[in-house]
Design an enzyme around this catalytic site. Structure first.
Site, PDB file in Angstrom:
ATOM      1  N   LYS A  86     -14.789   1.923   1.372  1.00 51.86           N
ATOM      2  CA  LYS A  86     -16.233   1.989   1.095  1.00 51.86           C
ATOM      3  C   LYS A  86     -16.959   0.713   1.509  1.00 51.86           C
ATOM      4  O   LYS A  86     -18.068   0.762   2.039  1.00 51.86           O
ATOM      5  CB  LYS A  86     -16.464   2.254  -0.404  1.00 51.86           C
ATOM      6  CG  LYS A  86     -15.926   3.601  -0.860  1.00 51.86           C
ATOM      7  CD  LYS A  86     -16.052   3.779  -2.364  1.00 51.86           C
ATOM      8  CE  LYS A  86     -15.088   2.963  -3.181  1.00 51.86           C
ATOM      9  NZ  LYS A  86     -13.676   3.364  -3.117  1.00 51.86           N
ATOM     10  N   GLY A  87     -16.317  -0.432   1.277  1.00 57.80           N
ATOM     11  CA  GLY A  87     -16.960  -1.716   1.591  1.00 57.80           C
ATOM     12  C   GLY A  87     -17.356  -1.779   3.052  1.00 57.80           C
ATOM     13  O   GLY A  87     -18.495  -2.109   3.386  1.00 57.80           O
ATOM     14  N   ALA A 104     -13.367  -2.631  -9.020  1.00 55.37           N
ATOM     15  CA  ALA A 104     -13.526  -2.311  -7.600  1.00 55.37           C
ATOM     16  C   ALA A 104     -13.155  -3.522  -6.749  1.00 55.37           C
ATOM     17  O   ALA A 104     -13.280  -4.668  -7.182  1.00 55.37           O
ATOM     18  CB  ALA A 104     -14.979  -1.920  -7.324  1.00 55.37           C
ATOM     19  N   GLY A 105     -12.703  -3.250  -5.545  1.00 53.27           N
ATOM     20  CA  GLY A 105     -12.427  -4.327  -4.595  1.00 53.27           C
ATOM     21  C   GLY A 105     -12.833  -3.822  -3.227  1.00 53.27           C
ATOM     22  O   GLY A 105     -12.085  -3.104  -2.589  1.00 53.27           O
ATOM     23  N   HIS A 106     -14.046  -4.135  -2.816  1.00 50.16           N
ATOM     24  CA  HIS A 106     -14.554  -3.608  -1.548  1.00 50.16           C
ATOM     25  C   HIS A 106     -14.425  -4.673  -0.460  1.00 50.16           C
ATOM     26  O   HIS A 106     -15.052  -5.725  -0.538  1.00 50.16           O
ATOM     27  CB  HIS A 106     -16.002  -3.130  -1.735  1.00 50.16           C
ATOM     28  CG  HIS A 106     -16.098  -1.962  -2.676  1.00 50.16           C
ATOM     29  ND1 HIS A 106     -17.273  -1.377  -3.043  1.00 50.16           N
ATOM     30  CD2 HIS A 106     -15.120  -1.263  -3.312  1.00 50.16           C
ATOM     31  CE1 HIS A 106     -17.018  -0.364  -3.872  1.00 50.16           C
ATOM     32  NE2 HIS A 106     -15.718  -0.284  -4.056  1.00 50.16           N
ATOM     33  N   THR A 130      -6.584  -1.883 -14.078  1.00 48.34           N
ATOM     34  CA  THR A 130      -6.713  -3.201 -13.458  1.00 48.34           C
ATOM     35  C   THR A 130      -6.900  -4.288 -14.528  1.00 48.34           C
ATOM     36  O   THR A 130      -6.966  -5.465 -14.197  1.00 48.34           O
ATOM     37  CB  THR A 130      -7.926  -3.246 -12.511  1.00 48.34           C
ATOM     38  OG1 THR A 130      -9.109  -2.978 -13.275  1.00 48.34           O
ATOM     39  CG2 THR A 130      -7.812  -2.220 -11.386  1.00 48.34           C
ATOM     40  N   ARG A 169     -21.901   3.132 -28.871  1.00 48.38           N
ATOM     41  CA  ARG A 169     -23.159   2.477 -29.244  1.00 48.38           C
ATOM     42  C   ARG A 169     -22.984   1.109 -29.912  1.00 48.38           C
ATOM     43  O   ARG A 169     -23.702   0.757 -30.827  1.00 48.38           O
ATOM     44  CB  ARG A 169     -23.996   3.430 -30.110  1.00 48.38           C
ATOM     45  CG  ARG A 169     -24.332   4.691 -29.352  1.00 48.38           C
ATOM     46  CD  ARG A 169     -24.795   5.801 -30.218  1.00 48.38           C
ATOM     47  NE  ARG A 169     -23.761   6.273 -31.115  1.00 48.38           N
ATOM     48  CZ  ARG A 169     -23.878   7.338 -31.895  1.00 48.38           C
ATOM     49  NH1 ARG A 169     -25.002   8.022 -31.894  1.00 48.38           N
ATOM     50  NH2 ARG A 169     -22.894   7.707 -32.665  1.00 48.38           N
ATOM     51  N   ARG A 226      -1.275  -5.075  -6.099  1.00 45.58           N
ATOM     52  CA  ARG A 226      -0.185  -4.120  -6.309  1.00 45.58           C
ATOM     53  C   ARG A 226       0.021  -3.263  -5.059  1.00 45.58           C
ATOM     54  O   ARG A 226      -0.958  -2.882  -4.399  1.00 45.58           O
ATOM     55  CB  ARG A 226      -0.529  -3.163  -7.460  1.00 45.58           C
ATOM     56  CG  ARG A 226      -0.523  -3.820  -8.816  1.00 45.58           C
ATOM     57  CD  ARG A 226      -0.928  -2.827  -9.902  1.00 45.58           C
ATOM     58  NE  ARG A 226      -2.336  -2.445  -9.820  1.00 45.58           N
ATOM     59  CZ  ARG A 226      -2.920  -1.566 -10.630  1.00 45.58           C
ATOM     60  NH1 ARG A 226      -2.214  -0.970 -11.573  1.00 45.58           N
ATOM     61  NH2 ARG A 226      -4.196  -1.284 -10.512  1.00 45.58           N
ATOM     62  N   ARG A 283       0.195  -0.013  -3.015  1.00 45.97           N
ATOM     63  CA  ARG A 283      -0.383   1.301  -3.290  1.00 45.97           C
ATOM     64  C   ARG A 283       0.622   2.389  -2.969  1.00 45.97           C
ATOM     65  O   ARG A 283       1.392   2.258  -2.010  1.00 45.97           O
ATOM     66  CB  ARG A 283      -1.637   1.499  -2.440  1.00 45.97           C
ATOM     67  CG  ARG A 283      -2.742   0.532  -2.799  1.00 45.97           C
ATOM     68  CD  ARG A 283      -3.976   0.725  -1.912  1.00 45.97           C
ATOM     69  NE  ARG A 283      -4.982  -0.295  -2.199  1.00 45.97           N
ATOM     70  CZ  ARG A 283      -5.785  -0.843  -1.285  1.00 45.97           C
ATOM     71  NH1 ARG A 283      -5.710  -0.460  -0.035  1.00 45.97           N
ATOM     72  NH2 ARG A 283      -6.659  -1.766  -1.629  1.00 45.97           N
ATOM     73  N   LYS A 319      -9.310   5.018   8.877  1.00 46.41           N
ATOM     74  CA  LYS A 319      -7.914   4.639   9.095  1.00 46.41           C
ATOM     75  C   LYS A 319      -7.038   5.676   9.787  1.00 46.41           C
ATOM     76  O   LYS A 319      -5.831   5.687   9.597  1.00 46.41           O
ATOM     77  CB  LYS A 319      -7.271   4.207   7.762  1.00 46.41           C
ATOM     78  CG  LYS A 319      -7.893   2.913   7.216  1.00 46.41           C
ATOM     79  CD  LYS A 319      -7.246   2.448   5.949  1.00 46.41           C
ATOM     80  CE  LYS A 319      -6.354   1.245   6.147  1.00 46.41           C
ATOM     81  NZ  LYS A 319      -5.984   0.590   4.887  1.00 46.41           N
TER      82      LYS A 319
END
Ligand code: IMO
Ligand code: MG
Length: 430
Positions: A17-18, A40-42, A130, A144, A311, A313, A339
């Site tokens: 996505k990044g 997240a890690g973009h 994570t 709440r 880690r 994948r 990819k």
């Protein structure tokens, strides 16, 4: 009124996505994150440089683009400050390009401890979180008890913080988690150091412009389109993902409406992004997972190691059953395939086109996707050439275009962008 175009991961996250937001950001002056947080890690690569963004939208590198951290995001001041300092060091004028939604919930250090305590208590059913405090922070939002970015200006902020912290500590102790000693506790130093870092970071956050996201976004839409950047992927959605092995937010398209404060009719294009194979990090069902050399090969060529946690994948063949499910839920209008160059040296490429569940063939994702699923594959002849050298659609090999045409007909959505490498420039628009 203009539209909000949404870009979403359709698999289990890490689709790329990044890169695509960075490429598409050229067409927009506003980019907004609407859910998730520093889980997240973009990754972005351009001009020989690489960056990994966690909470900050991927339009941050574009001059003239305003980036919005929307209300639906969970926001960790410590992680945010660290991310900002790296960007400032790289010369990015971040304070001019970023605004924060006041209703975004804040991740406290004890949210991270609670994440660790919950995972430690889970023993067998670990999510593989994570440990960024995402689940506990969203839990407080729904129950709440949460604190929001707008609260940091409240003179009673510290008292509110302490009340919530003490509640968390009681919960952590109830889980028998040794939060002061435990070496796996996701704190960088002592708890006191962490609290100091938190309040320092809160002061840093005060230097940024905050907005009422819902008014801000709707005002912008009077004149300009917005690109909304999703985090994670549809198969990690809290409602429609492989529950309970999911993240705690709405990663699917409707999350953009609730997370930014816009009505559904304001949604324009929905860009669904997927890899030409599948990966998953953390636990949970993965029907097409390959636990053999093919899986290892995919991991190696695709550099499939987590951008946040490092880690390895889990890797497997493309799952069109799950991908079609995501296209339906998200209302995808344009597909983006990432990819496929990682499949360059495969003689045969497989895609899962149906599942066998208890001996019965189906094209639907079953309710309990942890029941044993046998993927049924369709095989394609590999193209056996280096796709990264190709910059024009007309030069793509026939085996590859056949494979793309098959996917488009199965999914009923056109593949509009094909990415053939991590760099901004390695992108074919169709
Ligand atoms: P991006 O935006 C891949 C996974 C975790 C775990 C589960 C729950 O880079 O695609 P959490 O920390 O949310 O409690 O973890 O979700 N996960 C991701 N996997 N990419 C991500 O983000 C992810 N964010 C969370 O590994 O299985
Ligand atoms: Mg990632």
């Amino acid at each position: 009124m203009k539209k909000i175009d949404v870009i979403l991961g359709l698999q289990w996250g890490d689709e790329g996505k990044g890169k695509i937001v960075d490429v598409l950001a050229e067409r927009y002056t506003k980019v907004a994150r609407f859910q998730g947080g520093p889980n997240a890690g973009h990754s972005l690569h351009f001009d020989g440089k690489s960056f990994v963004l966690r909470s900050i939208p991927s339009g941050i590198f574009r001059d003239g683009t305003t980036n919005i951290i929307g209300n639906g995001v969970v926001f960790d001041p410590i992680a945010f400050r660290k991310e900002c300092l790296e960007l400032i060091a790289a010369g990015v004028p971040i304070k001019e390009r970023l605004v924060l939604g006041r209703k975004a919930h804040i991740i406290l250090p004890t949210h991270r401890l609670l994440d660790a305590a919950n995972e430690a208590a889970a023993k067998k059913g670990k999510i593989g979180s994570t440990l960024k405090g995402i689940g506990p922070c969203y839990t407080d939002k729904i129950s709440r008890h949460g604190l929001r970015i707008g609260d940091i200006l409240d003179p009673d902020f510290k008292a509110k913080y302490e009340k919530l912290r003490d509640r968390h500590i009681a919960d952590i102790e109830r889980l028998d988690y040794d939060w002061k000693q435990n070496p796996v506790a996701p704190l960088s130093g002592s708890f006191e150091d962490e609290e100091k870092a938190f309040f320092d970071a809160v002061e840093f956050v005060k230097e940024f412009k905050t907005v009422n996201c819902e008014y801000y976004i709707n005002d912008v839409l009077q004149k300009e389109s917005i690109l909304a950047e999703g985090a994670q992927g549809t198969m990690l959605d809290v409602d429609y993902g492989s529950y309970p092995f999911v993240t705690s937010s709405t990663t699917s398209c409707s999350g953009a409406c609730s997370g930014l404060g816009v009505a559904p009719q304001q949604i324009g294009s929905v860009y669904g992004i997927f890899k030409a194979y599948c990966t998953r990090v953390g636990s949970g069902p993965f029907p097409t997972e390959l636990l053999d050399e093919t899986g290892e090969h995919l991991r190696a060529v695709g550099h499939e190691f987590g951008a946040v946690t490092g880690r390895p994948r889990r890797c497997g063949w493309l799952d069109l059953v799950a991908l079609k499910y995501a296209c339906i839920i998200d209302g995808v209008t344009d597909l983006i395939m990432m990819k496929s160059d990682c499949l360059d040296d495969f003689e045969t490429i497989k895609v899962c086109t149906s599942y066998k569940v208890n001996g019965v063939e189906t094209n639907e994702v079953p309710f309990d996707i942890s029941t044993p699923i046998k993927p049924v594959y369709t095989e394609f002849k590999g193209w056996n050439c280096d796709l990264t050298q190709i910059s024009e659609e007309k030069d793509l090999p026939k085996e590859f275009t056949d494979y793309v045409a098959f996917m488009e007909s199965y999914l009923g959505v056109p593949i509009k962008i094909i990415s053939l490498g991590p760099d901004r420039k390695a992108t074919i628009f169709r």
